[in-house]
Design a protein around this motif. Structure first.
Motif, PDB file in Angstrom:
ATOM      1  N   VAL A   1       0.849  -1.172   0.000  1.00  0.00           N
ATOM      2  CA  VAL A   1       0.000   0.000   0.000  1.00  0.00           C
ATOM      3  C   VAL A   1       0.892   1.231   0.000  1.00  0.00           C
ATOM      4  O   VAL A   1       1.721   1.393   0.880  1.00  0.00           O
ATOM      5  CB  VAL A   1      -0.932   0.008   1.231  1.00  0.00           C
ATOM      6  CG1 VAL A   1      -1.775   1.237   1.271  1.00  0.00           C
ATOM      7  CG2 VAL A   1      -1.785  -1.238   1.237  1.00  0.00           C
ATOM      8  N   TRP A   8      -7.326   1.598   6.614  1.00  0.00           N
ATOM      9  CA  TRP A   8      -8.008   1.112   5.422  1.00  0.00           C
ATOM     10  C   TRP A   8      -8.450  -0.320   5.678  1.00  0.00           C
ATOM     11  O   TRP A   8      -7.852  -1.039   6.460  1.00  0.00           O
ATOM     12  CB  TRP A   8      -7.146   1.237   4.172  1.00  0.00           C
ATOM     13  CG  TRP A   8      -5.982   0.302   4.103  1.00  0.00           C
ATOM     14  CD1 TRP A   8      -4.784   0.443   4.722  1.00  0.00           C
ATOM     15  CD2 TRP A   8      -5.930  -0.932   3.393  1.00  0.00           C
ATOM     16  NE1 TRP A   8      -3.980  -0.616   4.435  1.00  0.00           N
ATOM     17  CE2 TRP A   8      -4.656  -1.482   3.614  1.00  0.00           C
ATOM     18  CE3 TRP A   8      -6.816  -1.632   2.595  1.00  0.00           C
ATOM     19  CZ2 TRP A   8      -4.261  -2.681   3.066  1.00  0.00           C
ATOM     20  CZ3 TRP A   8      -6.436  -2.831   2.034  1.00  0.00           C
ATOM     21  CH2 TRP A   8      -5.159  -3.337   2.277  1.00  0.00           C
ATOM     22  N   GLN A  10     -11.040  -3.766   3.889  1.00  0.00           N
ATOM     23  CA  GLN A  10     -11.768  -4.328   2.771  1.00  0.00           C
ATOM     24  C   GLN A  10     -13.031  -4.976   3.325  1.00  0.00           C
ATOM     25  O   GLN A  10     -12.988  -5.649   4.357  1.00  0.00           O
ATOM     26  CB  GLN A  10     -10.872  -5.368   2.097  1.00  0.00           C
ATOM     27  CG  GLN A  10     -11.323  -5.773   0.744  1.00  0.00           C
ATOM     28  CD  GLN A  10     -10.290  -6.689   0.085  1.00  0.00           C
ATOM     29  OE1 GLN A  10      -9.690  -7.517   0.733  1.00  0.00           O
ATOM     30  NE2 GLN A  10     -10.105  -6.523  -1.194  1.00  0.00           N
ATOM     31  N   VAL A  21     -12.949  -1.618  -1.234  1.00  0.00           N
ATOM     32  CA  VAL A  21     -11.870  -1.187  -0.367  1.00  0.00           C
ATOM     33  C   VAL A  21     -12.198   0.221   0.089  1.00  0.00           C
ATOM     34  O   VAL A  21     -12.466   1.109  -0.726  1.00  0.00           O
ATOM     35  CB  VAL A  21     -10.516  -1.214  -1.100  1.00  0.00           C
ATOM     36  CG1 VAL A  21      -9.415  -0.662  -0.214  1.00  0.00           C
ATOM     37  CG2 VAL A  21     -10.195  -2.632  -1.534  1.00  0.00           C
ATOM     38  N   SER A  34      -7.029   8.189  -4.805  1.00  0.00           N
ATOM     39  CA  SER A  34      -6.344   6.909  -4.646  1.00  0.00           C
ATOM     40  C   SER A  34      -6.745   5.974  -5.769  1.00  0.00           C
ATOM     41  O   SER A  34      -7.902   5.927  -6.169  1.00  0.00           O
ATOM     42  CB  SER A  34      -6.707   6.262  -3.311  1.00  0.00           C
ATOM     43  OG  SER A  34      -6.269   7.072  -2.256  1.00  0.00           O
ATOM     44  N   LEU A  36      -6.454   1.999  -6.437  1.00  0.00           N
ATOM     45  CA  LEU A  36      -6.106   0.712  -5.855  1.00  0.00           C
ATOM     46  C   LEU A  36      -6.062  -0.311  -6.982  1.00  0.00           C
ATOM     47  O   LEU A  36      -7.004  -0.436  -7.751  1.00  0.00           O
ATOM     48  CB  LEU A  36      -7.134   0.310  -4.804  1.00  0.00           C
ATOM     49  CG  LEU A  36      -7.274   1.297  -3.640  1.00  0.00           C
ATOM     50  CD1 LEU A  36      -8.438   0.910  -2.752  1.00  0.00           C
ATOM     51  CD2 LEU A  36      -5.997   1.361  -2.839  1.00  0.00           C
ATOM     52  N   GLN A  38      -5.554  -4.262  -8.101  1.00  0.00           N
ATOM     53  CA  GLN A  38      -5.559  -5.653  -7.691  1.00  0.00           C
ATOM     54  C   GLN A  38      -5.360  -6.497  -8.933  1.00  0.00           C
ATOM     55  O   GLN A  38      -5.837  -6.165 -10.015  1.00  0.00           O
ATOM     56  CB  GLN A  38      -6.896  -6.038  -7.061  1.00  0.00           C
ATOM     57  CG  GLN A  38      -6.916  -5.921  -5.565  1.00  0.00           C
ATOM     58  CD  GLN A  38      -8.210  -6.475  -5.000  1.00  0.00           C
ATOM     59  OE1 GLN A  38      -9.279  -6.169  -5.490  1.00  0.00           O
ATOM     60  NE2 GLN A  38      -8.099  -7.285  -3.965  1.00  0.00           N
TER      61      GLN A  38
END
Length: 186
Positions: A1, A8, A10, A21, A34, A36, A38
């Protein structure tokens, strides 16, 4: 991260298998965005990270300089032809250097064609011929798999991206040549 947040987590959304998230506690929340990423493995995640970084660099270039030019390898091909014509008016080492630099610019449309699954030699030859006939905006249209007037297709790129790429390549070659000079003189 990579982001700096106090917390933070999930969680699963009710009624579905999707995960959300949630990031809380960001210091400058109004100025924060942000992303994110995956992926099924580390390689995919790293490739997505590189793609996002490239996109952010293009946006940065647009913020610095809002000028746009044709994409699809059109500017590199046009510059290559003009430099080749100029090299023909010179003689000696200067002529060879400029001609080699002009030829090196064709790697951009060659790579673009190759990455689009097109026959690169045929495409670059046709592109060079179209530019030689005066079609300065002819470029590789990867969606139609052919050469078209790229500005009519709204395929544009930031001017600063091309300037930066050519400048970096030129500086790299100069550095290599300087190293060769140092090695040869010892």
């Amino acid at each position: 991260v990579r982001f700096r947040s106090k917390q933070w987590y999930q969680r699963r959304v009710r009624g579905g298998g999707n995960k959300v998230v949630t990031v809380t506690g960001c210091q400058a929340a109004a100025n924060t965005c942000s992303i994110l990423v995956q992926g099924s493995n580390k390689l995919i995640t790293e490739e997505a990270d590189r793609s996002i970084h490239d996109a952010l660099c293009v946006i940065r270039c647009l913020v610095k300089n809002k000028n746009m030019i044709a994409g699809g390898g059109a500017p590199e091909t046009e510059l290559s032809i003009k430099l080749s014509q100029y090299a023909a008016t010179l003689s000696g080492v200067e002529s060879h250097c400029i001609k080699a630099f002009a030829e090196s610019l064709e790697i951009v449309p060659f790579t673009l064609a190759e990455n689009a699954g097109l026959p690169p030699i045929n495409i670059v030859t046709e592109l060079r011929n179209r530019h030689a006939m005066g079609e300065a905006m002819a470029g590789i249209n990867v969606k139609k798999s052919c050469i078209t007037n790229i500005t009519e297709e709204n395929v544009l790129q930031p001017l600063l991206v091309s300037i930066s790429a050519i400048t970096l390549a030129s500086e790299t070659v100069r550095a290599i040549l300087k190293i060769d000079d140092i090695v040869n003189t010892r």
